[in-house]
Design an enzyme around this catalytic site. Sequence first.
Site, PDB file in Angstrom:
ATOM      1  CB  SER A 124     -20.134 -11.092   0.890  1.00 52.65           C
ATOM      2  OG  SER A 124     -19.197 -11.455   1.750  1.00 52.65           O
ATOM      3  CD  GLU A 157     -26.614  -9.704  -4.166  1.00 52.72           C
ATOM      4  OE1 GLU A 157     -27.906 -10.022  -3.552  1.00 52.72           O
ATOM      5  OE2 GLU A 157     -25.571  -9.410  -3.346  1.00 52.72           O
ATOM      6  CG  ASN A 195     -25.273 -13.235   1.860  1.00 53.03           C
ATOM      7  OD1 ASN A 195     -25.570 -14.136   1.306  1.00 53.03           O
ATOM      8  ND2 ASN A 195     -24.214 -12.525   1.767  1.00 53.03           N
TER       9      ASN A 195
HETATM   10  P1  NAI Z   1      -9.355 -15.712  -0.880  1.00 54.79           P
HETATM   11  O1  NAI Z   1      -8.830 -15.671   0.449  1.00 54.79           O
HETATM   12  O2  NAI Z   1      -9.423 -17.002  -1.460  1.00 54.79           O
HETATM   13  O3  NAI Z   1      -8.344 -14.630  -1.552  1.00 54.79           O
HETATM   14  C1  NAI Z   1      -8.178 -13.522  -1.552  1.00 54.79           C
HETATM   15  C2  NAI Z   1      -6.785 -13.162  -2.012  1.00 54.79           C
HETATM   16  O4  NAI Z   1      -6.661 -11.649  -2.073  1.00 54.79           O
HETATM   17  C3  NAI Z   1      -5.624 -13.830  -1.610  1.00 54.79           C
HETATM   18  O5  NAI Z   1      -5.071 -14.642  -2.718  1.00 54.79           O
HETATM   19  C4  NAI Z   1      -4.879 -12.721  -1.082  1.00 54.79           C
HETATM   20  O6  NAI Z   1      -3.383 -13.049  -1.304  1.00 54.79           O
HETATM   21  C5  NAI Z   1      -5.054 -11.681  -1.812  1.00 54.79           C
HETATM   22  N1  NAI Z   1      -4.992 -10.301  -1.276  1.00 54.79           N
HETATM   23  C6  NAI Z   1      -5.303  -9.943   0.049  1.00 54.79           C
HETATM   24  N2  NAI Z   1      -5.190  -8.792   0.379  1.00 54.79           N
HETATM   25  C7  NAI Z   1      -4.786  -8.256  -0.717  1.00 54.79           C
HETATM   26  C8  NAI Z   1      -4.172  -6.780  -1.088  1.00 54.79           C
HETATM   27  N3  NAI Z   1      -4.229  -5.738  -0.141  1.00 54.79           N
HETATM   28  N4  NAI Z   1      -4.157  -6.613  -2.418  1.00 54.79           N
HETATM   29  C9  NAI Z   1      -3.867  -7.475  -3.127  1.00 54.79           C
HETATM   30  N5  NAI Z   1      -4.369  -9.012  -2.986  1.00 54.79           N
HETATM   31  C10 NAI Z   1      -4.766  -9.183  -1.742  1.00 54.79           C
HETATM   32  O7  NAI Z   1     -10.668 -14.792  -0.778  1.00 54.79           O
HETATM   33  P2  NAI Z   1     -12.254 -14.987  -1.468  1.00 54.79           P
HETATM   34  O8  NAI Z   1     -12.924 -16.292  -1.113  1.00 54.79           O
HETATM   35  O9  NAI Z   1     -11.736 -15.154  -2.770  1.00 54.79           O
HETATM   36  O10 NAI Z   1     -12.736 -13.887  -1.033  1.00 54.79           O
HETATM   37  C11 NAI Z   1     -12.386 -12.460  -1.640  1.00 54.79           C
HETATM   38  C12 NAI Z   1     -13.603 -11.581  -1.405  1.00 54.79           C
HETATM   39  O11 NAI Z   1     -14.544 -11.987  -2.171  1.00 54.79           O
HETATM   40  C13 NAI Z   1     -13.789 -11.040   0.083  1.00 54.79           C
HETATM   41  O12 NAI Z   1     -14.217  -9.679  -0.017  1.00 54.79           O
HETATM   42  C14 NAI Z   1     -15.118 -11.803   0.196  1.00 54.79           C
HETATM   43  O13 NAI Z   1     -15.871 -11.452   1.203  1.00 54.79           O
HETATM   44  C15 NAI Z   1     -15.777 -11.688  -1.260  1.00 54.79           C
HETATM   45  N6  NAI Z   1     -16.751 -13.064  -1.318  1.00 54.79           N
HETATM   46  C16 NAI Z   1     -16.171 -14.296  -1.138  1.00 54.79           C
HETATM   47  C17 NAI Z   1     -17.141 -15.252  -1.287  1.00 54.79           C
HETATM   48  C18 NAI Z   1     -16.839 -16.608  -1.094  1.00 54.79           C
HETATM   49  O14 NAI Z   1     -17.819 -17.296  -1.233  1.00 54.79           O
HETATM   50  N7  NAI Z   1     -15.400 -17.040  -0.814  1.00 54.79           N
HETATM   51  C19 NAI Z   1     -18.653 -14.945  -1.795  1.00 54.79           C
HETATM   52  C20 NAI Z   1     -18.769 -13.697  -2.179  1.00 54.79           C
HETATM   53  C21 NAI Z   1     -17.866 -12.664  -1.838  1.00 54.79           C
END
Ligand code: NAI
Length: 511
Positions: A124, A157, A195
């Site tokens: 994001s 997006e 954003n």
């Molecule tokens: P989260 O923390 O819920 O999940 C991330 C997952 O990725 C975890 O299960 C973790 O174990 C895994 N992970 C971390 N490093 C890893 C790697 N090197 N290889 C494989 N798995 C790995 O995070 P969330 O909220 O799902 O966000 C994920 C991405 O999406 C981020 O880049 C965030 O900026 C983006 N995003 C998040 C939003 C939100 O509202 N949570 C909205 C839009 C985008």
Amino acid sequence: MSFRDFDVGTIGIVGSGAMGRGIAQIAALGGLTVRLFDTNPQAVAAARDYLFDTLNKLATKGKIKEADAHAALANIHAANEIGALSDCQVVIEAIVEKLDVKRALFRELEAVVGERCILASNTSSLPITAIAAGCAHPERVVGYHFFNPVPLMKVVEVIDGLRGDPTAGDALMELARRMGHTPVRAKDMPGFIVNHAGRGMNTEGLRIASEGVASFVDVDRIMREQAGFRLGPFELLDLTALDVSHPVMESIYHQFYEEPRFTPSPITGTRLAGGLIGRKTGEGFYKYADGKQQTPDEAPAPTAMPRRVWISRASHAAREQVLKLIAKSDAAVTIDTGNTPAPDSLIVVTPLGHDATTAALAENLDATRVVAIDTLFPLDTVARRTLMTTPATSHAARDAAHALFAADGVPVTVIRDSTGFVAQRVVATIVNIGCDIAQQQIATPQDIDLAVTLGLGYPHGPLALGDTLGAKTILTILRNMHSVLGDPRYRPSPWLARRAQLGLPLTHSEE
Ligand code: NAI
């Protein structure tokens, strides 16, 4: 390498947290085979359990067919190692938001997948171009920014990096439609569309509060009931929570090199430090009891009517609105039709982008009797009206105006002097930023409006909103605010100024 006529049957999702599992759900329901990978195997197991529960619940509630729920679940496969993603045509990354970690993952993926596989990032806030720069084939790296919760936020997006092949982006646009989402196309610029466009409501709401113009709850009431938004800025900040919103506000401000339009407010930093984060912690701008927002009651409107009212002729249309409203109410009020107000008349002014003081001085009026009313949204259709006093306005004049404009039962909020009241300045800021996004060709006017209505839940996109209220009116508000305050934050976007003066709709682009 081109991705024209690209067929997608199997996708990989790396990161099975909040976003990864949401993307898995819509992909599986869209008939795609999904391979779910996470460095933490428990996260994959938890995601599968979650999807099992969610899809079954949706089927029980009749939101989807039972057969579709079963088929979707059968489409979702746990990948125990990254090598299991080798047969994917698209891999979507939704891991931790760190550039070096994402770059390392993409390099790893390049060694695993076929050469005609698109690598998508759900980032994001990181530049897609920077993620792609670590890859041997940056042309196949595309931004694919979904919103939380993915199944409900039906917009994504699609962001082209500088070295991206446009056909890869085209393929992801098509894939989004297959998953039931609306894709919008954006250039690789900070905040992409949503954003970036979302800065207007929050930063201007905070600016208004920091000027002591109105309380948080009053600003929210005005934005909801007068301007027609689903949520006001402080309800919105409580929902997204300051631990998320505050860093985003700072990051976008710095990424645009301290652009004054995006200046954050010290209000959020202090509240964040104090743990007043939002709904999820039980207290933000509002307190929450059992998850329910606690809103203070409003005091009843005063009832003592003015005997005589003089209405400014500075704007014919605004004066007509006020006259019509008074005529429709049962208030026994005499209209003072003199060129200047009689000594006992309440004085009503209708400024656009000016404060009540500037309006009073411009017509040489007695500021102790001046009350301003916001006529930007038609007075006879709004669910709330806003009045504004000068620092000299007497309580008697203020209360008489309040009684008069609340006589038909529509609630009235009285605010302190403010250039552009509350609704005018927030709306003009939203439109202005939307115009700047169009000016920078970050997205087409159509996509800007689509992204904002679907991604932020606004009743109209910023450009359509400007057209509905009148581009010239928005330009006047901004020019007046800019001239009174001298703050470059309010300088009108060239996109807006040109179209307003030529009488063209803001949704008009040359191509
Ligand atoms: P989260 O923390 O819920 O999940 C991330 C997952 O990725 C975890 O299960 C973790 O174990 C895994 N992970 C971390 N490093 C890893 C790697 N090197 N290889 C494989 N798995 C790995 O995070 P969330 O909220 O799902 O966000 C994920 C991405 O999406 C981020 O880049 C965030 O900026 C983006 N995003 C998040 C939003 C939100 O509202 N949570 C909205 C839009 C985008």
